[in-house]
Design a protein around this motif. Structure first.
Motif, short mmCIF file in Angstrom:
data_model
loop_
_atom_site.label_atom_id
_atom_site.label_comp_id
_atom_site.label_asym_id
_atom_site.label_seq_id
_atom_site.Cartn_x
_atom_site.Cartn_y
_atom_site.Cartn_z
N VAL A 1 -6.98 7.78 -7.68
CA VAL A 1 -6.73 6.35 -8.29
C VAL A 1 -5.12 6.05 -7.33
CG1 VAL A 1 -5.31 5.02 -10.35
CG2 VAL A 1 -7.16 6.57 -10.21
N TRP A 2 -5.05 4.54 -6.96
CA TRP A 2 -4.40 4.23 -6.25
C TRP A 2 -3.77 2.49 -6.78
CZ3 TRP A 2 -9.25 4.17 -4.49
CH2 TRP A 2 -9.78 3.37 -4.47
N ALA A 3 -2.50 2.50 -6.44
CA ALA A 3 -1.94 1.04 -6.96
C ALA A 3 -2.71 0.40 -5.40
CB ALA A 3 -0.06 1.72 -6.97
N ASP A 4 -2.34 -1.09 -6.50
CA ASP A 4 -3.31 -2.52 -5.93
C ASP A 4 -2.09 -2.81 -5.08
OD1 ASP A 4 -3.34 -5.69 -4.99
OD2 ASP A 4 -3.55 -5.83 -6.70
N LEU A 5 -0.82 -3.50 -5.24
CA LEU A 5 0.05 -3.69 -4.78
C LEU A 5 1.05 -2.71 -4.45
CD1 LEU A 5 1.15 -6.11 -3.40
CD2 LEU A 5 2.67 -6.45 -5.60
N CYS A 6 2.00 -2.53 -3.49
CA CYS A 6 3.35 -1.13 -2.57
C CYS A 6 3.00 -1.05 -1.48
CB CYS A 6 2.46 0.26 -2.94
SG CYS A 6 1.29 0.79 -2.55
N ARG A 7 4.18 -0.67 -0.89
CA ARG A 7 4.59 -0.97 0.04
C ARG A 7 3.88 0.24 1.46
NH1 ARG A 7 9.49 -2.68 0.90
NH2 ARG A 7 10.97 -3.19 -0.78
N SER A 8 3.54 1.13 1.03
CA SER A 8 2.43 1.43 1.46
C SER A 8 1.42 2.77 0.68
CB SER A 8 3.01 2.52 2.52
OG SER A 8 2.45 3.88 3.25
N LEU A 9 -0.32 2.90 1.01
CA LEU A 9 -0.91 3.28 0.41
C LEU A 9 -0.93 4.64 -0.24
CD1 LEU A 9 -3.35 3.14 -0.88
CD2 LEU A 9 -4.69 4.71 1.52
N SER A 10 -0.62 4.93 -1.71
CA SER A 10 0.03 5.48 -2.21
C SER A 10 -1.34 6.36 -3.57
CB SER A 10 1.00 6.16 -3.26
OG SER A 10 2.11 5.77 -1.76
N TYR B 1 -6.55 0.96 -8.48
CA TYR B 1 -7.61 0.56 -8.23
C TYR B 1 -8.18 2.41 -8.14
CZ TYR B 1 -8.71 -3.57 -6.51
OH TYR B 1 -8.76 -5.57 -6.22
N LEU B 2 -10.17 2.80 -7.95
CA LEU B 2 -9.77 3.98 -8.16
C LEU B 2 -11.46 3.98 -7.58
CD1 LEU B 2 -12.48 4.77 -11.32
CD2 LEU B 2 -10.12 3.01 -12.10
N GLY C 1 8.57 -9.07 0.13
CA GLY C 1 9.23 -7.98 0.58
C GLY C 1 8.97 -6.42 1.13
N GLY C 2 8.00 -6.70 2.22
CA GLY C 2 7.30 -5.23 2.66
C GLY C 2 6.00 -4.87 1.54
N PHE C 3 5.76 -5.31 0.87
CA PHE C 3 4.45 -4.71 0.23
C PHE C 3 3.74 -5.26 0.87
CE2 PHE C 3 8.22 -3.75 -2.93
CZ PHE C 3 7.74 -3.04 -3.79
N ALA C 4 2.09 -5.29 0.50
CA ALA C 4 0.51 -5.28 0.63
C ALA C 4 -0.05 -4.79 -0.28
CB ALA C 4 0.62 -4.23 1.89
N ARG C 5 -1.38 -5.76 -0.41
CA ARG C 5 -2.42 -5.54 -1.48
C ARG C 5 -3.76 -4.04 -1.06
NH1 ARG C 5 -2.22 -7.52 -6.22
NH2 ARG C 5 -0.32 -9.75 -6.60
N PHE C 6 -3.63 -3.04 -1.56
CA PHE C 6 -4.67 -1.74 -0.73
C PHE C 6 -5.66 -2.20 -2.24
CE2 PHE C 6 -0.33 -0.77 0.05
CZ PHE C 6 -0.72 -0.70 2.10
N ASN C 7 -6.75 -3.40 -1.55
CA ASN C 7 -7.84 -3.66 -2.68
C ASN C 7 -9.01 -2.92 -2.65
OD1 ASN C 7 -8.86 -4.13 -1.26
ND2 ASN C 7 -8.21 -6.81 -1.08
#
Length: 1012
Positions: free
Chosen positions: A877-886, A905-906, A940-946
């Motif tokens: 699982v990872w967050a859609d919106l964050c500063r860096s892919l986690s 997302y997962l 704010g430096g975030f990105a969408r990791f869809n």
């Protein structure tokens, strides 16, 4: 005597009446006892001397001597306010030569250094001259406005919108709120324009002409609209002096011509006069409350023409702004986009680099200026007119030097070079207003009789739909002969500056030319449809392999139905054209047919088109856009995430409307460069256009838009790129371009980075399989009603409660358990047909909301959506919106009870070992850097990791079998620092060189040793 000289002469309290007199108010002198001068003892207010030094009607000015003028003025003002007294304070320190003015009950303070007063202070004082007569409270409010340091533009438009709202409610006639509002806006913009004209001394040479005329009208018990404004608009400003009759009594008023002072179609349809009350409020609360200047930002405390760009944004209701995607474009950004477009056009025509073209532009090189002579520039969605006004100013600065020369140049540029279209008729009106003001500001006339008439802009700025036409078959058809095009050019150019009978005759000729062009289009459209119908019928009669005919199968029958519908629409349109004798709608190939006949299209298409997400568009419009625009069709899969923004259709329309070798420069959502829905557009442009600049402006410009937006400047020309064409990531043509265009082929996301970083990204990707080749990424569970399902307030059976995972709960290798979810499905993801008693009662109370959810399509009300990923035993699982892919693995004991929601997302994987390995892989700095390079930017430096981003990441087979990745994941979950070891291991799995590692650290923005 000037105010600066009056201030310089103030040495004692006795000099303050001279300042009062210079402000046009009544000077006085009346000593006040320092101990009791305000009507009661106040030990905290220590003044060595006090006096009444002047008044304006019932409003008093009180002068005091003190050692701390600003503090004393403020405290005295508050003292008065607390006692309900209305007066102004002038606090003077003779030793330091400091003067502070304050007013109660507003407590606004103006501090002045008498030795060197600043420009803002002089401007504020100048606005006190000629204060309108009124109550003491009214006068105090006007003085406070003059003193306020709050942004004049923001205050003006807040008041403008309030005035518009009130007047819109009082407009007689139309029942619709929008039409009433538009009628009110029409009247207010006329008066607003006249206040700018008045400050040039063109209204009978009187500084307060409008205020005096309104006061006179009220004193004689007349109607402001009927007895003053109508004669002024339609009997004076729009007629030459010899034609004015009784309206000549208004005095020496210029003949301004133009469409601004002609009856608008709305006025012809809805006759009626706005009552006096809203007009009095408009003059008192808006126009007489502010100072106006025609100098662009030339007066710090005045409303200047360049502030009007925010009118369109300010007067639109918030829901209308969102629906139409309309936002104000800052003038500095407009200038940058225009300069980039002009440099690109010059580079194409002179066969040089953009950098050299920009230098030639800056030097006003004759060859570069010749390229721009009679250039045609279109904004297909003018909005508030920012780009057309910016183009007018920029082209004028390149052509002219003196004031008279600038005025002539602006008229010539308007005659032949600028074109605009907008669906909103009020946007067209406000664009015209700004252009008219720009022309009037440059007019060197000193007397009303010398003023040049305003240009007629209604043949250049058109109300219409840039994207769709009613028939659907006209776009792209030939539009007449060059001879007809030249005639249209000359007719329109004559109409722009024509007046009187010449104007009426030119308008008739233009209408005839447009009708002829439309007739030609419809004839050709009918020919084309009839040919296609014949082809369909011929195909139906064509023989098959077995000797029979094909016949009308379902596909041919559907196609034939569509063609016959189009043919009927074309013929209906032609009959309407003949019946009405004028073009019934806007069509580029008709109203601007000369541009296509003579040039093949516009030289420049620029602007900031509407940004509207697909889900906010009506379903019917989405279908029509998909049929009409190939780039707009989604090929990225189902769901809103893959549906294009409306701006993408404008990009394709710009490609259609621009001439060969012409330039398109548009501000678009940054997602166009990376999202799946932009694949077709990226493929076509990278292969068939010359890409000059693809500049992501999110970090440096998003805050300028007064909205949460992620802007991308896209500059390309309709010409095949040179083999070694380089694309820059900046609007500035002098910035070195480092991305070869041939690296952007194929429709993949456009990643504009330095050559060093690009080589590193290619090294990471190499020929490895992708995550999406093996696993399907999906969104987490959607409730459709978080307020009901999350953290329920009522007691629910414990067996239905699980921990929910939101994007903000995800950290590398760890989950924060903060949100409880009512889980109404079994371990296989199937919804329960019945619930325990407490849960059943709880959901019964919310049944209406549950049944109204957008995704609900039947079954029990408590169903959840997209539950398959929630029941997989092994997940990453990872967050859609964050500063860096986690990423975090959900595969251990108890993890199967965690439910990722749709901010995550997962992917579901085969076993626990692979879940930990893939999570570790995604948390490596190298993979994070690759993901960041293709992710959609956010504030704010975030990105969408869809799903699209993670599916495109490399996943070598060795990742799934390496024994150290799951070990490192376990250590990280236990809180041990593993980032450096993890990155070293992943670099070996990718065979990264030291140079690639350094470049990827630059791309990610931090050193991997700083990460956990």
């Amino acid at each position: 005597m000037g105010l600066d000289r009056v201030l310089a002469a103030i040495a004692t309290l006795h000099d303050l009446p001279h300042l009062i007199a210079a402000l046009g108010q009544e000077p006085l002198w009346e000593d006040l006892a320092p101990g009791n001068w305000l009507g009661g003892p106040e030990p905290a207010l220590s003044f060595s001397r006090a006096a009444t030094v002047g008044r304006a009607g019932g409003f008093r000015w009180l002068g005091v001597e003190t050692m701390e003028p600003a503090r004393a003025a403020r405290r005295a003002s508050r003292w008065l306010e607390a006692r309900g007294q209305v007066a102004g304070i002038m606090a003077l320190c003779p030793l330091s030569r400091q003067l502070a003015l304050a007013v109660a009950p507003e407590s606004a303070v103006l501090e002045i250094d008498l030795r060197s007063p600043g420009r803002r202070q002089l401007t504020a004082l100048a606005r006190l001259r000629g204060l309108p007569a009124g109550s003491p409270l009214f006068t105090a409010a006007r003085i406070a406005e003059a003193f306020s340091s709050e942004g004049i533009g923001r205050r003006f438009f807040v008041q403008f919108r309030a005035t518009l709202d009130r007047m819109g409610e009082d407009v007689p006639g139309p029942a619709g709120a929008e039409e009433r509002r538009n009628l009110a806006l029409l009247q207010l913009t006329r008066v607003l324009f006249l206040y700018f004209v008045q400050c040039k001394g063109w209204l009978d040479g009187r500084e307060h002409f409008l205020r005096e005329r309104v006061d006179d009208c009220l004193a004689r018990n007349r109607q402001i609209h009927r007895d003053l404004l109508r004669p002024l608009f339609f009997g004076t400003l729009n007629r030459r002096p010899v034609e004015r009759g009784r309206a000549a009594a208004l005095g020496r008023i210029p003949f301004l011509n133009g469409g601004l002072f002609e009856p608008h179609p709305l006025e012809r349809r809805w006759r009626g006069d706005i009552p006096n009350r809203p007009w009095v409020e408009a003059f008192d609360q808006l126009f007489e409350r502010f100072h106006f200047t025609v100098a662009e930002s030339g007066d710090e405390g005045a409303v200047a023409p360049d502030m009007l760009g925010r009118v369109f944004e300010g007067v639109m209701l918030p829901d209308r702004r969102k629906a139409s995607g309309t936002f104000y474009t800052p003038s500095a950004l407009v200038r940058e986009v225009l300069d980039a477009a002009l440099a690109a056009l010059i580079a194409n025509r002179l066969r040089c680099s953009d950098g050299l073209a920009a230098r030639q532009l800056a030097d006003r090189d004759p060859a570069a200026l010749q390229v721009l002579h009679n250039v045609t520039l279109l904004d297909p969605a003018v909005g508030s007119g920012a780009f057309l006004l910016g183009a007018l100013e920029r082209l004028t600065s390149l052509r002219a030097d003196g004031v008279a020369d600038r005025h002539h140049s602006k008229q010539e540029i308007l005659r032949r070079s600028l074109f605009g279209v907008d669906l909103n008729p009020m946007a067209v009106r406000l664009t015209e207003l700004r252009l008219w003001l720009s022309v009037a500001a440059e007019d060197p006339a000193g007397h009303p009789e010398e003023v040049s008439p305003l240009p007629n802009l209604d043949c250049l700025i058109r109300q219409g739909d840039s994207l769709m036409d009613p028939v659907g078959q006209i776009a792209g058809l030939p539009v007449g002969t060059p001879a007809a095009g030249r005639l249209l050019v000359e007719t329109r150019a004559r109409l722009v500056l024509a007046t009187g009978e010449d104007k009426r005759e030119a308008a008739r000729q233009l209408r005839r030319a447009e009708v002829g062009a439309m007739r030609h289009c419809l004839d050709r459209a009918e020919d084309r449809v009839e040919i296609e119908i014949a082809e369909c019928l011929g195909e139906a009669r064509s023989p098959t392999l077995f000797g029979g005919s094909r016949g009308l199968d379902s596909a041919l029958r559907r196609r034939l139905r569509e063609l016959r519908t189009r043919l009927r629409l074309v013929r209906q349109s032609r009959r309407r054209l003949v019946r009405e004798g004028e073009v019934p709608w806007f069509q580029y190939e008709v109203q601007f047919s000369d541009v296509f006949a003579l040039r093949g299209g516009f030289d420049l298409v620029v602007g900031n088109p509407p940004w509207v997400r697909a889900e906010q568009l009506p379903a019917g419009l989405r279908e029509r856009l998909a049929r009409r625009y190939r780039w707009w069709r989604s090929d990225g899969g189902p769901g809103y995430a893959h549906r294009p923004d409306l701006a993408l259709a404008f990009v394709e329309r710009g490609w259609e409307l621009v001439s060969s070798g012409g330039v398109v420069a548009l501000l678009t959502p940054a997602k166009i460069s990376t999202a799946a829905y932009g694949t077709v557009a990226r493929r076509v442009l990278s292969a068939g256009a010359r890409l000059h600049a693809i500049a992501d402006l999110t970090a440096e410009r998003a805050d300028c838009f007064n909205a949460t937006v992620y802007p991308l400047a896209l500059v390309f020309s309709k010409t095949v790129a040179e083999p070694h064409q380089m694309v820059r990531a900046s609007l500035d043509p002098s910035v070195r371009a480092e991305m070869p265009q041939n690296r952007l082929l194929g429709g993949a996301p456009w990643v504009l980075v330095s050559s060093r970083v690009r080589r590193a990204l290619e090294e990471v990707r190499q020929e490895h399989p992708r995550v999406g080749d093996r696993y399907t990424a999906q969104l987490g569970v959607k409730t459709g009603a978080n307020a009901i399902f999350l953290n329920p307030s009522a007691p629910i059976e414990p067996g239905l409660i699980r921990w929910a995972v939101r994007g903000r709960d995800v950290a590398p290798f760890q989950i924060r358990r903060r949100t409880r979810l009512i889980w109404t499905h079994d371990p296989r993801g199937r919804v329960f047909s019945r619930l325990p008693p407490r849960a059943a009662r709880y959901f019964d109370t919310h049944a209406a909301v549950l049944l109204a959810r957008a995704d609900y399509s039947g079954g029990v009300p408590w169903t959840l959506f997209r539950t398959a990923g929630a029941v997989a035993p092994h997940r990453v699982v990872w967050a859609d919106l964050c500063r860096s892919l986690s990423a975090v693995p959900l595969s251990g004991e108890g993890d199967h009870l965690l439910v990722p929601l749709n901010t995550c997302y997962l992917i579901a994987v085969e076993d626990d070992c692979k879940a930990r390995s893939i999570a570790a892989w995604l948390n490596s700095s190298w993979i994070r850097a690759v993901a960041r390079s293709v992710a959609d930017r956010a504030m704010g430096g975030f990105a969408r990791f869809n799903a699209h981003v993670v599916s495109s990441l490399p996943l070598p087979e060795t990742v799934l079998t390496d024994p150290d990745l799951p070990r490192l994941a376990d250590l990280a979950a236990a809180g041990r620092p593993i980032q450096e070891e993890l990155d070293e291991l992943c670099a070996r799995l990718l065979s990264l060189t030291p140079a690639a590692r350094a470049a990827l650290v630059e791309l990610e923005g931090t050193d991997p040793r700083d990460r956990r």
